[in-house]
Write a protein that holds these residues in place. Structure first.
Motif, PDB file in Angstrom:
ATOM      1  N   ILE A 140       0.840  -1.194   0.000  1.00 43.91           N
ATOM      2  CA  ILE A 140       0.000   0.000   0.000  1.00 43.91           C
ATOM      3  C   ILE A 140       0.881   1.251   0.000  1.00 43.91           C
ATOM      4  O   ILE A 140       1.853   1.326   0.756  1.00 43.91           O
ATOM      5  CB  ILE A 140      -0.928  -0.027   1.246  1.00 43.91           C
ATOM      6  N   ASP A 141       0.527   2.218  -0.858  1.00 40.28           N
ATOM      7  CA  ASP A 141       1.283   3.478  -0.933  1.00 40.28           C
ATOM      8  C   ASP A 141       1.303   4.157   0.435  1.00 40.28           C
ATOM      9  O   ASP A 141       0.265   4.254   1.091  1.00 40.28           O
ATOM     10  CB  ASP A 141       0.621   4.443  -1.928  1.00 40.28           C
ATOM     11  N   GLY A 142       2.471   4.633   0.826  1.00 36.84           N
ATOM     12  CA  GLY A 142       2.591   5.365   2.082  1.00 36.84           C
ATOM     13  C   GLY A 142       2.535   4.484   3.314  1.00 36.84           C
ATOM     14  O   GLY A 142       2.298   4.975   4.418  1.00 36.84           O
ATOM     15  N   ASN A 143       2.773   3.189   3.124  1.00 40.08           N
ATOM     16  CA  ASN A 143       2.683   2.281   4.281  1.00 40.08           C
ATOM     17  C   ASN A 143       3.810   2.544   5.271  1.00 40.08           C
ATOM     18  O   ASN A 143       4.831   3.141   4.960  1.00 40.08           O
ATOM     19  CB  ASN A 143       2.697   0.824   3.806  1.00 40.08           C
ATOM     20  N   ASN A 144       3.599   2.041   6.484  1.00 37.62           N
ATOM     21  CA  ASN A 144       4.589   2.202   7.553  1.00 37.62           C
ATOM     22  C   ASN A 144       5.224   0.854   7.908  1.00 37.62           C
ATOM     23  O   ASN A 144       5.560   0.598   9.045  1.00 37.62           O
ATOM     24  CB  ASN A 144       3.903   2.832   8.771  1.00 37.62           C
ATOM     25  N   GLY A 145       5.349  -0.010   6.910  1.00 36.50           N
ATOM     26  CA  GLY A 145       5.923  -1.331   7.152  1.00 36.50           C
ATOM     27  C   GLY A 145       4.846  -2.383   7.351  1.00 36.50           C
ATOM     28  O   GLY A 145       3.652  -2.076   7.299  1.00 36.50           O
ATOM     29  N   PRO A 146       5.268  -3.623   7.570  1.00 34.68           N
ATOM     30  CA  PRO A 146       4.314  -4.720   7.706  1.00 34.68           C
ATOM     31  C   PRO A 146       3.501  -4.615   8.993  1.00 34.68           C
ATOM     32  O   PRO A 146       3.974  -4.054   9.975  1.00 34.68           O
ATOM     33  CB  PRO A 146       5.208  -5.960   7.752  1.00 34.68           C
ATOM     34  N   ASP A 147       2.300  -5.180   8.984  1.00 39.90           N
ATOM     35  CA  ASP A 147       1.548  -5.284  10.235  1.00 39.90           C
ATOM     36  C   ASP A 147       1.842  -6.644  10.877  1.00 39.90           C
ATOM     37  O   ASP A 147       2.300  -7.577  10.213  1.00 39.90           O
ATOM     38  CB  ASP A 147       0.050  -5.104  10.010  1.00 39.90           C
TER      39      ASP A 147
END
Ligand code: NDP
Ligand code: CA
Length: 311
Positions: free
Chosen positions: A107-114
């Protein structure tokens, strides 16, 4: 909406709870990944500003701190560093294990894996052991994970084993079979590392009580019960299986989803259940359901009080 929730029939303000040496309060919550919630979930009645991280993050922290849990089990954590940084100031320290191929990273702008996270109170527990696991389906690794921690209570020396997981999402007969297989692997993982200690297994199982995994867990030789089903407070939100009628309530493009898929399982013969936090009512939640300006996730937190010892 105004959040009104009660524990043991009594509203409690922040800081009122004083934990005893044999008491453990656990909070379980799928907090909704920032990347998925904003870009993927398509919550059709939720205003965009409610999904902004700058708005949600304070609500998440507020909820975590409000009930003074001794142990916090979280799923869909894609801002572990933020949570960890703030919760450290509140006396907690945490463990994180990401999903191997988290949908967040696409996803664009993600903050890394969940992934899954466990936080515990540093003044109450010492960490004895941590095990992480990529859950297997028929001996093949899946994209779902679990974290198991053994925590030793400083005051008494008593140890407990706390595990959290987030099982495969979505509906259908095959998916319910896959979740059941993940559940069997989870139980084997817990059995292999838990040393006969009192167990708490909390998570988003993505399965209603009618799914096979529910009885796979309850019928297992580990002697587990489901805290919200077992509590005998007279809270109104129960269905025939004794579970609450919902732990998540959302409106997506495809329609409204209101059901119970999150649980806190516990060792019935080693932990005494003393109370659970009620779910907010439909009226408190509001007709647009969640997430909303007042509730940062599409899941509600579950809070359970246990006393260690035979009931
Ligand atoms: P899951 O099926 O377990 O779901 C992943 C996440 O999606 C969960 O956190 C789940 O939340 C959420 N979710 C469930 N239903 C919906 C819905 N209707 N709308 C939006 N989000 C929903 O996925 P896996 O972890 O097994 O990963 C596989 C998925 O990841 C694939 O379906 C694919 O979409 C995506 N993916 C994409 C890739 C790519 O773009 N190249 C590569 C790899 C994966 P909850 O548990 O709360 O329901
Ligand atoms: Ca989700």
């Amino acid at each position: 909406g105004v959040k009104v929730r009660k524990l043991n029939g009594v509203s409690r303000a922040c800081g009122e709870y004083v934990t005893g040496p044999n008491n453990v309060r656990i909070l379980q919550w799928n907090i909704l990944s920032q990347a998925l919630g904003q870009m993927n979930d398509n919550f059709s009645k939720c205003p965009d500003e409610a999904l902004e991280w700058n708005h949600r993050r304070y609500l998440i922290i507020e909820e975590l701190v409000e009930y003074c849990p001794d142990i916090i089990c979280l799923q869909e954590v894609d801002h572990f560093n933020f949570l960890s940084h703030i919760l450290e100031t509140q006396g907690y320290t945490g463990l994180f294990f990401p999903k191997p191929d988290s949908p967040c990273i696409y996803i664009d702008g993600n903050n890394g894996p969940d992934g899954c996270a466990i936080f515990y109170r540093k003044d109450k527990f010492d960490l004895v052991n941590v095990e992480t696991k990529i859950l297997e389906i028929w001996k093949v690794q899946s994209n779902q994970v679990a974290i198991l921690s053994i925590l030793k209570m400083k005051e008494t020396g008593q140890e407990i084993c706390v595990t959290t997981t987030h099982l495969k999402a979505k509906n259908g007969a095959l998916l319910s079979t896959l979740r059941n297989e993940q559940g069997k692997d989870l139980l084997q993982f817990v059995r292999a590392h838990s040393r006969g200690l009192p167990l708490i297994i909390a998570g988003d199982f993505n399965a209603e009580p009618v799914e096979p995994i529910y009885n796979t867990i309850l019928d297992n030789a580990l002697g587990l019960g489901s805290a919200y089903a077992d509590c005998d407070t007279n809270f109104s939100l129960k269905s025939a299986d004794r579970e609450p009628t919902y732990t998540t309530w959302k409106i997506r493009g495809e329609g409204e989803v209101c059901h119970t898929i999150d649980y806190v399982f516990y060792s019935k013969n080693q932990l005494e259940l003393e109370g659970v936090l009620e779910l907010p009512t439909g009226e408190e939640i509001g007709e647009n359901r969640v997430p909303s300006m007042a509730y940062p996730s599409d899941h509600f937190s579950l809070v359970c009080d246990f006393k260690i010892g035979n009931s």
